[in-house]
Design a protein around this motif. Structure first.
Motif, PDB file in Angstrom:
ATOM      1  N   ASP A 196     -55.947 -54.370  17.222  1.00  0.00           N
ATOM      2  CA  ASP A 196     -55.379 -53.239  17.870  1.00  0.00           C
ATOM      3  C   ASP A 196     -53.888 -53.525  18.087  1.00  0.00           C
ATOM      4  OD1 ASP A 196     -54.545 -51.073  19.538  1.00  0.00           O
ATOM      5  OD2 ASP A 196     -56.418 -51.545  20.910  1.00  0.00           O
ATOM      6  N   PHE A 223     -59.362 -51.581  13.632  1.00  0.00           N
ATOM      7  CA  PHE A 223     -59.485 -50.883  15.104  1.00  0.00           C
ATOM      8  C   PHE A 223     -58.643 -49.564  15.076  1.00  0.00           C
ATOM      9  CE2 PHE A 223     -58.709 -49.737  19.500  1.00  0.00           C
ATOM     10  CZ  PHE A 223     -59.707 -49.384  19.825  1.00  0.00           C
ATOM     11  N   ALA A 264     -65.745 -57.168  19.817  1.00  0.00           N
ATOM     12  CA  ALA A 264     -64.988 -56.485  20.580  1.00  0.00           C
ATOM     13  C   ALA A 264     -63.601 -57.078  20.450  1.00  0.00           C
ATOM     14  CB  ALA A 264     -65.337 -56.122  22.073  1.00  0.00           C
ATOM     15  N   TYR A 314     -61.901 -56.495  17.414  1.00  0.00           N
ATOM     16  CA  TYR A 314     -61.164 -55.018  17.396  1.00  0.00           C
ATOM     17  C   TYR A 314     -59.895 -55.061  18.183  1.00  0.00           C
ATOM     18  CZ  TYR A 314     -64.679 -53.006  14.371  1.00  0.00           C
ATOM     19  OH  TYR A 314     -65.345 -52.809  13.519  1.00  0.00           O
ATOM     20  N   CYS A 315     -60.065 -55.921  19.412  1.00  0.00           N
ATOM     21  CA  CYS A 315     -58.860 -55.952  20.435  1.00  0.00           C
ATOM     22  C   CYS A 315     -57.778 -56.640  19.676  1.00  0.00           C
ATOM     23  CB  CYS A 315     -59.219 -56.762  21.698  1.00  0.00           C
ATOM     24  SG  CYS A 315     -57.802 -56.815  22.950  1.00  0.00           S
ATOM     25  N   HIS A 369     -62.680 -50.860  22.499  1.00  0.00           N
ATOM     26  CA  HIS A 369     -63.072 -52.066  21.653  1.00  0.00           C
ATOM     27  C   HIS A 369     -64.399 -52.462  21.572  1.00  0.00           C
ATOM     28  CE1 HIS A 369     -58.756 -53.136  22.919  1.00  0.00           C
ATOM     29  NE2 HIS A 369     -58.777 -52.587  21.609  1.00  0.00           N
ATOM     30  N   VAL A 375     -59.325 -56.487  26.478  1.00  0.00           N
ATOM     31  CA  VAL A 375     -60.566 -55.894  25.861  1.00  0.00           C
ATOM     32  C   VAL A 375     -61.063 -54.685  26.404  1.00  0.00           C
ATOM     33  CG1 VAL A 375     -62.692 -56.366  24.459  1.00  0.00           C
ATOM     34  CG2 VAL A 375     -61.089 -58.195  24.704  1.00  0.00           C
TER      35      VAL A 375
END
Length: 129
Positions: free
Chosen positions: A55, A128, A48, A51-52, A111, A107
Motif C-alpha cells: 500500500d 493493494f 493483510a 497488502y499493507c 488490508h 495494518v
C-alpha cells in the motif's frame, strides 16, 4: 532465534533495498504462502501485512519492516529450512511476529478485507488498492 538477529532482519533499509525486497515479495509471496498455509497460524495477518506492505499510503518505515519480514518469509533457505516439518517455519513465525508488533496499527481494516478476499478465492496477486 535471538532478538538481535530478528532486529537485523527487520531493518527497513533504504529506498533501493525496499524496492528489491518488494520485487522479491511480489514474485514469491503466494507460492510461499501456499507451502506454509498449514504451518503458519496467522495466514490472515500475513496476507493483510502483504497488502499493507504494498500500500503506497503505508509509512515508509512500516513498509520497510514488513517488506524485510516478508522477504525473509519467501526466501527458500533461511535460519531453519522450511522443508523441516513443524519447525521449518518457526524462524519465519518469530520474524513475522516481531514485524507485526513493530508496525501495529498500520495494518488497516481494508488490508484485512483484501486478505479475506484473497484467502476466500485464488489470490489475483494484484497490488493493494
Amino acid at each position: 532465534m535471538d532478538d538481535v538477529k530478528i532486529g537485523e532482519i527487520l531493518l527497513p533499509g533504504d529506498k533501493d533495498e525496499q524496492e528489491r525486497q518488494e520485487s522479491r515479495v511480489r514474485r514469491r509471496f503466494w507460492p510461499a504462502l501456499k507451502r506454509a498455509m498449514r504451518q503458519v497460524p496467522f495466514a490472515r495477518d500475513l496476507v493483510a501485512s502483504y497488502y499493507c506492505a504494498l500500500d503506497p499510503h503505508t509509512p515508509a518505515r512500516a513498509r520497510g519492516i514488513l517488506l524485510a519480514a516478508l522477504a525473509y518469509f519467501v526466501l527458500p533457505l533461511d535460519g531453519i529450512p522450511d522443508f523441516f516439518a513443524l519447525v521449518g517455519f518457526s524462524d519465519d513465525v518469530a520474524v513475522l511476529t516481531a514485524a507485526f508488533a513493530a508496525i501495529r496499527g498500520h495494518v488497516r481494516d481494508d488490508h484485512y478485507a483484501a486478505a479475506d478476499r484473497a484467502l476466500a478465492d485464488e489470490p489475483d496477486m494484484q497490488p493493494f488498492g
